[in-house]
Motif scaffolding. Structure first.
Motif, PDB file in Angstrom:
ATOM      1  N   ASP A 140      46.725  37.622  45.272  1.00 23.65           N
ATOM      2  CA  ASP A 140      46.131  37.458  46.606  1.00 23.65           C
ATOM      3  C   ASP A 140      44.700  37.970  46.676  1.00 23.65           C
ATOM      4  O   ASP A 140      44.106  38.035  47.751  1.00 23.65           O
ATOM      5  CB  ASP A 140      46.986  38.155  47.666  1.00 23.65           C
ATOM      6  N   GLY A 141      44.136  38.354  45.551  1.00 29.10           N
ATOM      7  CA  GLY A 141      42.768  38.870  45.556  1.00 29.10           C
ATOM      8  C   GLY A 141      41.757  37.755  45.773  1.00 29.10           C
ATOM      9  O   GLY A 141      41.796  36.727  45.097  1.00 29.10           O
ATOM     10  N   ALA A 142      40.831  37.952  46.723  1.00 27.85           N
ATOM     11  CA  ALA A 142      39.797  36.945  46.979  1.00 27.85           C
ATOM     12  C   ALA A 142      38.641  37.088  46.002  1.00 27.85           C
ATOM     13  O   ALA A 142      37.870  36.158  45.802  1.00 27.85           O
ATOM     14  CB  ALA A 142      39.284  37.076  48.411  1.00 27.85           C
ATOM     15  N   ASN A 143      38.496  38.294  45.396  1.00 28.15           N
ATOM     16  CA  ASN A 143      37.410  38.578  44.456  1.00 28.15           C
ATOM     17  C   ASN A 143      36.037  38.369  45.089  1.00 28.15           C
ATOM     18  O   ASN A 143      35.083  37.959  44.424  1.00 28.15           O
ATOM     19  CB  ASN A 143      37.569  37.729  43.190  1.00 28.15           C
ATOM     20  N   LEU A 188      36.171  44.665  50.533  1.00 32.22           N
ATOM     21  CA  LEU A 188      36.815  43.735  49.611  1.00 32.22           C
ATOM     22  C   LEU A 188      37.872  42.930  50.357  1.00 32.22           C
ATOM     23  O   LEU A 188      38.686  43.488  51.090  1.00 32.22           O
ATOM     24  CB  LEU A 188      37.462  44.510  48.456  1.00 32.22           C
ATOM     25  N   LEU A 189      37.868  41.627  50.144  1.00 31.55           N
ATOM     26  CA  LEU A 189      38.797  40.743  50.836  1.00 31.55           C
ATOM     27  C   LEU A 189      40.002  40.392  49.966  1.00 31.55           C
ATOM     28  O   LEU A 189      39.900  40.344  48.737  1.00 31.55           O
ATOM     29  CB  LEU A 189      38.091  39.443  51.233  1.00 31.55           C
ATOM     30  N   HIS A 190      41.123  40.168  50.617  1.00 25.38           N
ATOM     31  CA  HIS A 190      42.275  39.570  49.954  1.00 25.38           C
ATOM     32  C   HIS A 190      42.920  38.576  50.923  1.00 25.38           C
ATOM     33  O   HIS A 190      42.695  38.627  52.132  1.00 25.38           O
ATOM     34  CB  HIS A 190      43.281  40.636  49.495  1.00 25.38           C
ATOM     35  N   ARG A 191      43.666  37.661  50.353  1.00 25.38           N
ATOM     36  CA  ARG A 191      44.298  36.640  51.187  1.00 25.38           C
ATOM     37  C   ARG A 191      45.624  37.145  51.732  1.00 25.38           C
ATOM     38  O   ARG A 191      46.407  37.778  51.023  1.00 25.38           O
ATOM     39  CB  ARG A 191      44.531  35.352  50.378  1.00 25.38           C
ATOM     40  N   GLU A 192      45.841  36.851  52.988  1.00 29.76           N
ATOM     41  CA  GLU A 192      47.110  37.190  53.642  1.00 29.76           C
ATOM     42  C   GLU A 192      47.528  35.992  54.482  1.00 29.76           C
ATOM     43  O   GLU A 192      47.028  35.798  55.589  1.00 29.76           O
ATOM     44  CB  GLU A 192      46.951  38.439  54.510  1.00 29.76           C
ATOM     45  N   ALA A 196      35.463  44.052  28.026  1.00 34.78           N
ATOM     46  CA  ALA A 196      36.904  43.969  28.277  1.00 34.78           C
ATOM     47  C   ALA A 196      37.210  43.200  29.559  1.00 34.78           C
ATOM     48  O   ALA A 196      38.136  42.378  29.588  1.00 34.78           O
ATOM     49  CB  ALA A 196      37.502  45.372  28.337  1.00 34.78           C
ATOM     50  N   TYR A 197      36.449  43.429  30.630  1.00 34.39           N
ATOM     51  CA  TYR A 197      36.810  42.704  31.855  1.00 34.39           C
ATOM     52  C   TYR A 197      36.259  41.286  31.866  1.00 34.39           C
ATOM     53  O   TYR A 197      36.801  40.418  32.554  1.00 34.39           O
ATOM     54  CB  TYR A 197      36.470  43.504  33.117  1.00 34.39           C
ATOM     55  N   TRP A 198      35.210  41.018  31.081  1.00 34.64           N
ATOM     56  CA  TRP A 198      34.751  39.632  30.978  1.00 34.64           C
ATOM     57  C   TRP A 198      35.807  38.745  30.317  1.00 34.64           C
ATOM     58  O   TRP A 198      35.863  37.543  30.573  1.00 34.64           O
ATOM     59  CB  TRP A 198      33.440  39.554  30.198  1.00 34.64           C
ATOM     60  N   ALA A 199      36.657  39.329  29.481  1.00 39.14           N
ATOM     61  CA  ALA A 199      37.728  38.541  28.858  1.00 39.14           C
ATOM     62  C   ALA A 199      38.654  37.939  29.905  1.00 39.14           C
ATOM     63  O   ALA A 199      39.328  36.932  29.644  1.00 39.14           O
ATOM     64  CB  ALA A 199      38.525  39.425  27.895  1.00 39.14           C
ATOM     65  N   LEU A 200      38.682  38.542  31.101  1.00 36.09           N
ATOM     66  CA  LEU A 200      39.538  38.046  32.174  1.00 36.09           C
ATOM     67  C   LEU A 200      38.950  36.813  32.875  1.00 36.09           C
ATOM     68  O   LEU A 200      39.610  36.216  33.732  1.00 36.09           O
ATOM     69  CB  LEU A 200      39.763  39.148  33.216  1.00 36.09           C
ATOM     70  N   THR A 201      37.709  36.450  32.529  1.00 37.59           N
ATOM     71  CA  THR A 201      37.046  35.367  33.266  1.00 37.59           C
ATOM     72  C   THR A 201      37.000  34.043  32.507  1.00 37.59           C
ATOM     73  O   THR A 201      36.487  33.053  33.034  1.00 37.59           O
ATOM     74  CB  THR A 201      35.602  35.773  33.621  1.00 37.59           C
ATOM     75  N   LYS A 202      37.509  34.002  31.296  1.00 33.09           N
ATOM     76  CA  LYS A 202      37.367  32.793  30.481  1.00 33.09           C
ATOM     77  C   LYS A 202      37.908  31.554  31.188  1.00 33.09           C
ATOM     78  O   LYS A 202      37.252  30.505  31.252  1.00 33.09           O
ATOM     79  CB  LYS A 202      38.077  32.981  29.142  1.00 33.09           C
ATOM     80  N   GLN A 203      39.114  31.640  31.745  1.00 34.13           N
ATOM     81  CA  GLN A 203      39.712  30.485  32.419  1.00 34.13           C
ATOM     82  C   GLN A 203      38.981  30.145  33.718  1.00 34.13           C
ATOM     83  O   GLN A 203      38.896  28.975  34.108  1.00 34.13           O
ATOM     84  CB  GLN A 203      41.194  30.761  32.707  1.00 34.13           C
ATOM     85  N   ALA A 204      38.429  31.166  34.375  1.00 32.83           N
ATOM     86  CA  ALA A 204      37.688  30.926  35.616  1.00 32.83           C
ATOM     87  C   ALA A 204      36.416  30.129  35.341  1.00 32.83           C
ATOM     88  O   ALA A 204      36.059  29.223  36.106  1.00 32.83           O
ATOM     89  CB  ALA A 204      37.351  32.249  36.294  1.00 32.83           C
ATOM     90  N   ALA A 250      41.779  32.611  41.719  1.00 33.29           N
ATOM     91  CA  ALA A 250      42.666  33.747  41.438  1.00 33.29           C
ATOM     92  C   ALA A 250      43.685  33.390  40.364  1.00 33.29           C
ATOM     93  O   ALA A 250      43.989  34.205  39.479  1.00 33.29           O
ATOM     94  CB  ALA A 250      43.373  34.191  42.716  1.00 33.29           C
ATOM     95  N   ALA A 251      44.211  32.159  40.415  1.00 35.96           N
ATOM     96  CA  ALA A 251      45.197  31.723  39.420  1.00 35.96           C
ATOM     97  C   ALA A 251      44.581  31.685  38.023  1.00 35.96           C
ATOM     98  O   ALA A 251      45.241  32.036  37.031  1.00 35.96           O
ATOM     99  CB  ALA A 251      45.741  30.350  39.793  1.00 35.96           C
ATOM    100  N   SER A 252      43.321  31.284  37.943  1.00 39.45           N
ATOM    101  CA  SER A 252      42.657  31.232  36.631  1.00 39.45           C
ATOM    102  C   SER A 252      42.463  32.632  36.058  1.00 39.45           C
ATOM    103  O   SER A 252      42.588  32.844  34.854  1.00 39.45           O
ATOM    104  CB  SER A 252      41.314  30.511  36.743  1.00 39.45           C
ATOM    105  N   LEU A 253      42.172  33.596  36.924  1.00 33.65           N
ATOM    106  CA  LEU A 253      42.029  34.988  36.470  1.00 33.65           C
ATOM    107  C   LEU A 253      43.370  35.534  35.978  1.00 33.65           C
ATOM    108  O   LEU A 253      43.436  36.250  34.972  1.00 33.65           O
ATOM    109  CB  LEU A 253      41.488  35.856  37.602  1.00 33.65           C
ATOM    110  N   LEU A 254      44.432  35.200  36.700  1.00 30.21           N
ATOM    111  CA  LEU A 254      45.765  35.646  36.294  1.00 30.21           C
ATOM    112  C   LEU A 254      46.166  35.037  34.950  1.00 30.21           C
ATOM    113  O   LEU A 254      46.826  35.690  34.125  1.00 30.21           O
ATOM    114  CB  LEU A 254      46.793  35.287  37.361  1.00 30.21           C
ATOM    115  N   LYS A 255      45.760  33.781  34.728  1.00 32.54           N
ATOM    116  CA  LYS A 255      46.052  33.143  33.445  1.00 32.54           C
ATOM    117  C   LYS A 255      45.327  33.868  32.316  1.00 32.54           C
ATOM    118  O   LYS A 255      45.918  34.138  31.256  1.00 32.54           O
ATOM    119  CB  LYS A 255      45.627  31.671  33.493  1.00 32.54           C
TER     120      LYS A 255
END
Length: 544
Positions: free
Chosen positions: A286-289, A300-304, A361-369, A262-267
């Motif tokens: 908190d998204g589990a993706n 869809l799961l998220h962390r709590e 456009a959304y694949w650009a969000l995965t580079k760090q992941a 999740a942190a890599s996606l945020l980056k």
């Protein structure tokens, strides 16, 4: 084969900038499809630096062979599957949801792009490059895929659909349709299509694809195999249970390293936003993706805290429970748009992935992941785009001097200009002059009534407005009556518009391919498959 290129600006700015190689967009991707040296760099990375986290190639081949046997794919596809056993074999991959009777035209174009690129790079490299179409059967948005649109002979856009069989929010691949539901949809399509020499064969193939109470995903796969199997297109459903077993190690890592994922996606999201673009997908801390199947639904799961839970908090899992699920029952897990690119990379030696504008456009969000998991995002290639224009429509465009750009950007004005040019009576001009002359002579008289009293003046203003209103009423009626002389022309102009911009959208996003196969057979499709077409991000107008 008559074809013209056209720069149809994408409605997704990041994709538009990436295709045309702007510096800020290019920085969000490790390669660019337009650079030959990037293709060579990707090949070298695959040959020398493949990640340790990758699927068992032998088991993958078995799954692909079994699935493609079940959907009746062609021998050429099995030759491609067998080639995957070789260590040097690469793939071109792309995917789409399982639309009714093949979905919209863009699905066909994505398959064509995959096949074209695989053939091109097989020849360039003198090594096998396999075309693979990834059916997003795990997606649960049934309303997005349960229908198609065709243009009827009465110039109505017909919508043909099937109803949800259960109401449960679960994967399309798990929703089996009753034979009667398929019969209703096939009958509606049959009635919508004109009678031609190709119709009987087309309908027989579609009936065959839907037989046995198929799911939308089953029928879609069979239909795509009929259209593209002879060109070696390998198909696989992302929700295939036997594939899930192979995906188990990747699911385990996606759970184990979920916070870092999740942190890599945020980056990457931060990188995208700093480059001046909005985020195409919902990325949260908190998204589990990941999705889980529970209670008949895909959730869809998220962390709590220490747990993973669904939105309604009806189900709760510890990380250990999810890791155990990944190992012992991976078919209970499912990817979302952020984890699916990583799973694709885990499964296949991907040279390039074929994407539409929104996907780019959304694949650009995965580079760090990708980097986080020791992977590298593959080359992102835009799918080919086409608008099909029939011969009669082309003739009408020439007759009324309409260009493709006219229809795109100034259709109503161009149509009105044509009507005005036919107006020998100059009705609008004469009516406007009468209104002006009447207002100029009558208004001073009304104003002078104020010396009597304001009530009479107000009555005069109302009277003036009503007379003008009546003149305008007659003007509109006269204009409508005059236009009836050109009903045939207006119908022809409307056919042009409905061909190119149905529902104010690109043709490829609305119409299903069956209507074109019904009118012209499959020759036009074969031309697009067999004629080398550059993958350059441009739109092509193809005259049938």
């Amino acid at each position: 084969m008559q074809m013209e290129t056209f720069h149809w600006k994408k409605n997704q700015k990041l994709a538009e900038d990436y295709i045309h190689q702007s510096a800020q967009a290019a920085a969000l991707f490790p390669y660019h499809f337009g650079h030959q040296e990037d293709w060579q760099s990707r090949i070298k990375w695959l040959d020398e630096g493949q990640p340790t986290l990758s699927a068992d190639r032998g088991r993958l081949v078995e799954v692909l062979r079994s699935y493609n046997e079940r959907i009746g794919n062609a021998e050429a596809a099995f030759d491609q599957i067998a080639a995957l056993e070789g260590k040097e074999t690469l793939v071109i991959v792309g995917g789409q949801q399982a639309g009714l009777f093949g979905g919209s035209l863009l699905v066909l174009y994505k398959a064509i792009t995959i096949i074209q690129l695989a053939r091109e790079w097989s020849a360039k490299l003198n090594r096998q490059v396999v075309p693979i179409f990834w059916i997003a059967g795990e997606d649960h948005d049934f309303d997005e895929v349960n229908h198609l649109f065709t243009l009827s002979n009465t110039q109505q856009i017909d919508k043909i659909k099937v109803d949800h069989p259960t109401g449960q929010r679960t994967s399309v691949s798990k929703l089996r349709l009753e034979p009667e539901a398929w019969k209703v949809a096939l009958t509606a399509l049959d009635q919508s299509l004109m009678d031609t020499e190709f119709k009987a064969s087309l309908m027989a193939k579609l009936e065959s694809a839907a037989e046995g109470g198929a799911t939308l995903s089953d029928a879609f796969a069979r239909w795509m195999a009929m259209l593209f199997g002879e060109y070696g297109l390998v198909l696989i459903d992302s929700d295939e249970p036997s594939l899930r077993t192979i995906e188990s190690p990747m699911f385990e890592q996606l759970v184990r390293q979920n916070e870092a994922f999740a942190a890599s996606l945020l980056k990457s999201q931060e990188d995208v936003q700093q480059a001046g673009y909005s985020s195409q997908a919902d990325v949260t801390n908190d998204g589990a993706n990941l999705f889980v199947y529970a209670g008949g639904h895909r959730l869809l799961l998220h962390r709590e805290g220490e747990y993973f839970t669904d939105k309604k908090k009806e189900y709760r899992f510890t990380k250990e429970q999810l890791q155990d699920m990944a190992v012992t029952s991976p078919e209970q897990l499912s990817n979302n748009v952020m984890s699916r690119p990583l799973m694709q990379e885990f499964l296949f030696p991907v040279l390039a992935t074929v994407l539409g504008p929104g996907e780019i456009a959304y694949w650009a969000l995965t580079k760090q992941a990708f980097s986080h998991f020791g992977m590298k995002m593959p080359i992102v290639a835009p799918r080919l785009e086409f608008t099909l224009i029939e011969g009669t429509v082309q003739k009408q465009m020439h007759k009324y001097d309409f260009t493709f750009e006219d229809v795109m950007y100034r259709f109503e004005q161009k149509k009105q200009d044509w009507l005005d040019s036919q107006d020998t009576l100059r009705l609008n001009e004469r009516f406007d002059r009468v209104k002006t002359e009447f207002r100029d002579s009558y208004a001073p008289l009304v104003d002078s009534l104020a010396v009597i009293n304001q009530g009479v003046k107000k009555l005069g203003d109302t009277n003036l407005a009503k007379i003008i209103e009546q003149i305008e009423f007659l003007q509109h009626k006269a204009a409508d009556a005059y236009k009836t002389q050109f009903d045939a022309t207006l119908r022809q102009l409307e056919r042009i518009r409905l061909t190119i911009l149905p529902l104010a959208k690109p043709q490829e996003r609305v119409y299903n391919g069956c209507a074109y196969m019904n009118r012209y057979g499959n020759d036009w499709l074969k031309e697009l498959l067999e004629t080398p077409i550059p993958v350059d991000g441009l739109h092509r107008v193809y005259y049938l």
